[in-house]
Design a protein around this motif. Structure first.
Motif, PDB file in Angstrom:
ATOM      1  N   ASN A 187      20.474  37.241  40.342  1.00 53.13           N
ATOM      2  CA  ASN A 187      19.432  37.842  39.507  1.00 53.13           C
ATOM      3  C   ASN A 187      20.006  38.689  38.371  1.00 53.13           C
ATOM      4  O   ASN A 187      19.247  39.249  37.572  1.00 53.13           O
ATOM      5  CB  ASN A 187      18.507  38.722  40.352  1.00 53.13           C
ATOM      6  N   TRP A 188      21.327  38.811  38.298  1.00 49.82           N
ATOM      7  CA  TRP A 188      21.940  39.607  37.250  1.00 49.82           C
ATOM      8  C   TRP A 188      21.743  38.948  35.882  1.00 49.82           C
ATOM      9  O   TRP A 188      21.605  37.724  35.782  1.00 49.82           O
ATOM     10  CB  TRP A 188      23.439  39.742  37.501  1.00 49.82           C
ATOM     11  N   PRO A 189      21.833  39.736  34.815  1.00 47.98           N
ATOM     12  CA  PRO A 189      21.831  39.155  33.465  1.00 47.98           C
ATOM     13  C   PRO A 189      23.049  38.259  33.270  1.00 47.98           C
ATOM     14  O   PRO A 189      24.086  38.427  33.929  1.00 47.98           O
ATOM     15  CB  PRO A 189      21.894  40.378  32.548  1.00 47.98           C
ATOM     16  N   GLU A 190      22.937  37.328  32.349  1.00 48.77           N
ATOM     17  CA  GLU A 190      24.012  36.373  32.100  1.00 48.77           C
ATOM     18  C   GLU A 190      25.353  37.047  31.835  1.00 48.77           C
ATOM     19  O   GLU A 190      26.388  36.648  32.386  1.00 48.77           O
ATOM     20  CB  GLU A 190      23.639  35.477  30.911  1.00 48.77           C
ATOM     21  N   GLU A 191      25.366  38.078  31.008  1.00 50.77           N
ATOM     22  CA  GLU A 191      26.630  38.729  30.658  1.00 50.77           C
ATOM     23  C   GLU A 191      27.290  39.384  31.863  1.00 50.77           C
ATOM     24  O   GLU A 191      28.516  39.367  32.004  1.00 50.77           O
ATOM     25  CB  GLU A 191      26.406  39.758  29.539  1.00 50.77           C
ATOM     26  N   LYS A 192      26.494  39.963  32.747  1.00 49.45           N
ATOM     27  CA  LYS A 192      27.051  40.598  33.943  1.00 49.45           C
ATOM     28  C   LYS A 192      27.646  39.542  34.875  1.00 49.45           C
ATOM     29  O   LYS A 192      28.696  39.775  35.491  1.00 49.45           O
ATOM     30  CB  LYS A 192      25.972  41.406  34.660  1.00 49.45           C
ATOM     31  N   ILE A 193      26.991  38.389  34.973  1.00 50.43           N
ATOM     32  CA  ILE A 193      27.547  37.309  35.799  1.00 50.43           C
ATOM     33  C   ILE A 193      28.870  36.833  35.215  1.00 50.43           C
ATOM     34  O   ILE A 193      29.859  36.637  35.935  1.00 50.43           O
ATOM     35  CB  ILE A 193      26.541  36.151  35.924  1.00 50.43           C
ATOM     36  N   LYS A 194      28.906  36.649  33.889  1.00 47.16           N
ATOM     37  CA  LYS A 194      30.148  36.214  33.242  1.00 47.16           C
ATOM     38  C   LYS A 194      31.300  37.168  33.544  1.00 47.16           C
ATOM     39  O   LYS A 194      32.434  36.751  33.796  1.00 47.16           O
ATOM     40  CB  LYS A 194      29.941  36.117  31.736  1.00 47.16           C
ATOM     41  N   MET A 195      31.017  38.464  33.542  1.00 48.24           N
ATOM     42  CA  MET A 195      32.049  39.471  33.816  1.00 48.24           C
ATOM     43  C   MET A 195      32.558  39.394  35.243  1.00 48.24           C
ATOM     44  O   MET A 195      33.674  39.840  35.544  1.00 48.24           O
ATOM     45  CB  MET A 195      31.487  40.870  33.549  1.00 48.24           C
ATOM     46  N   ASN A 196      31.750  38.835  36.133  1.00 49.29           N
ATOM     47  CA  ASN A 196      32.093  38.859  37.560  1.00 49.29           C
ATOM     48  C   ASN A 196      32.387  37.483  38.147  1.00 49.29           C
ATOM     49  O   ASN A 196      32.567  37.383  39.366  1.00 49.29           O
ATOM     50  CB  ASN A 196      30.950  39.505  38.344  1.00 49.29           C
ATOM     51  N   ILE A 197      32.471  36.457  37.321  1.00 50.38           N
ATOM     52  CA  ILE A 197      32.701  35.113  37.854  1.00 50.38           C
ATOM     53  C   ILE A 197      33.999  35.031  38.652  1.00 50.38           C
ATOM     54  O   ILE A 197      34.047  34.454  39.742  1.00 50.38           O
ATOM     55  CB  ILE A 197      32.688  34.063  36.725  1.00 50.38           C
ATOM     56  N   GLU A 198      35.068  35.651  38.144  1.00 48.62           N
ATOM     57  CA  GLU A 198      36.338  35.603  38.872  1.00 48.62           C
ATOM     58  C   GLU A 198      36.216  36.273  40.234  1.00 48.62           C
ATOM     59  O   GLU A 198      36.715  35.755  41.240  1.00 48.62           O
ATOM     60  CB  GLU A 198      37.443  36.272  38.056  1.00 48.62           C
ATOM     61  N   ASN A 199      35.527  37.403  40.298  1.00 51.76           N
ATOM     62  CA  ASN A 199      35.341  38.080  41.585  1.00 51.76           C
ATOM     63  C   ASN A 199      34.505  37.233  42.538  1.00 51.76           C
ATOM     64  O   ASN A 199      34.772  37.202  43.747  1.00 51.76           O
ATOM     65  CB  ASN A 199      34.657  39.430  41.367  1.00 51.76           C
ATOM     66  N   ILE A 200      33.497  36.557  41.989  1.00 51.21           N
ATOM     67  CA  ILE A 200      32.664  35.692  42.834  1.00 51.21           C
ATOM     68  C   ILE A 200      33.487  34.536  43.374  1.00 51.21           C
ATOM     69  O   ILE A 200      33.461  34.230  44.575  1.00 51.21           O
ATOM     70  CB  ILE A 200      31.452  35.176  42.039  1.00 51.21           C
ATOM     71  N   GLN A 201      34.249  33.885  42.511  1.00 52.28           N
ATOM     72  CA  GLN A 201      35.014  32.716  42.935  1.00 52.28           C
ATOM     73  C   GLN A 201      36.158  33.076  43.870  1.00 52.28           C
ATOM     74  O   GLN A 201      36.502  32.286  44.769  1.00 52.28           O
ATOM     75  CB  GLN A 201      35.548  31.978  41.707  1.00 52.28           C
ATOM     76  N   LEU A 202      36.759  34.253  43.685  1.00 47.02           N
ATOM     77  CA  LEU A 202      37.889  34.653  44.521  1.00 47.02           C
ATOM     78  C   LEU A 202      37.465  35.489  45.723  1.00 47.02           C
ATOM     79  O   LEU A 202      38.297  36.036  46.432  1.00 47.02           O
ATOM     80  CB  LEU A 202      38.911  35.428  43.676  1.00 47.02           C
ATOM     81  N   ARG A 203      36.139  35.605  45.923  1.00 43.62           N
ATOM     82  CA  ARG A 203      35.590  36.276  47.101  1.00 43.62           C
ATOM     83  C   ARG A 203      35.899  37.761  47.134  1.00 43.62           C
ATOM     84  O   ARG A 203      36.018  38.376  48.188  1.00 43.62           O
ATOM     85  CB  ARG A 203      36.120  35.605  48.363  1.00 43.62           C
ATOM     86  N   ASN A 204      36.018  38.362  45.951  1.00 39.49           N
ATOM     87  CA  ASN A 204      36.290  39.798  45.868  1.00 39.49           C
ATOM     88  C   ASN A 204      34.968  40.567  45.862  1.00 39.49           C
ATOM     89  O   ASN A 204      34.587  41.153  44.846  1.00 39.49           O
ATOM     90  CB  ASN A 204      37.099  40.112  44.598  1.00 39.49           C
TER      91      ASN A 204
END
Length: 209
Positions: A187-204
């Protein structure tokens, strides 16, 4: 990423097997969230309503609701209310929808057992040729295995498979699942998701901002 609420159909240039599902839906009783994709390498993925959502007759007012960031594999099927011939009767034959042949006083809705809407959460992966039955609720982050037949609700972040589908395991610990359900990154804004994609993918999960 596409801009939310845009009319872009294909996420990738020159790839016509994957569509942003929301942007090919026309029926009011099918609701799909942003970024959810459908892949089809047999048929035109734009024909999802016709080929994948079955037995959804307007008379029953049942809905298919799919959340954001879901991945739906080729030929997954959603069997709606009108695929459930009634078990309340002594016969499963749908007399009441053929009133002109039998009894025009019969109510057509008596032909089926209405188990309710199909509701799919966010970030759900639905595998190849799986079948989701009427009334089923699938929690956020769940995975539906290839050719599974889902007849019961699926908990968040569970992996299910088989006929009928059963829980094989949880994707994460209860602690991580609780955090993800509280964060609701989808539900985050697009820009916030972009900033966190690496953390999401690396399970951080502790680094998600």
């Amino acid at each position: 990423m596409t801009i939310p609420n845009s009319n872009k159909i294909y996420p990738r240039s020159n790839d016509y097997q994957i569509v942003y599902l929301k942007n090919v839906i026309t029926k009011p009783n099918i609701e799909v969230g942003e970024y959810t994709i459908y892949n089809d390498f047999y048929d035109d993925p734009r024909d999802f309503e016709k080929n994948n959502v079955l037995y959804q007759y307007p008379i029953n007012n049942d809905k298919l609701v799919i959340g954001r960031f879901c991945s739906i594999a080729c030929r997954a099927k959603f069997l709606m209310t009108s695929g459930n011939h009634t078990l309340r009767s002594l016969s499963t034959y749908t007399f009441s929808i053929f009133g002109e042949e039998w009894n025009e006083a019969l109510k057509p809705t008596d032909a089926w057992d209405n188990k309710g809407d199909i509701v799919i959460g966010n970030d759900v992966w639905i595998g190849y040729e799986s079948i989701i039955m009427s009334g089923v609720k699938i929690g956020d982050g769940a995975i539906i295995g290839t050719r599974a037949v889902v007849t019961k609700d699926v908990p968040p972040y569970a992996i299910v498979g088989g006929v009928p589908a059963k829980v094989i395991k949880k994707r994460f610990s209860d602690n991580i699942i609780s955090k993800l359900l509280a964060i609701k990154w989808w539900n985050w804004p697009e820009e916030k998701i972009k900033m966190n994609i690496e953390n999401i993918q690396l399970r951080n999960i502790n680094n998600l901002k």
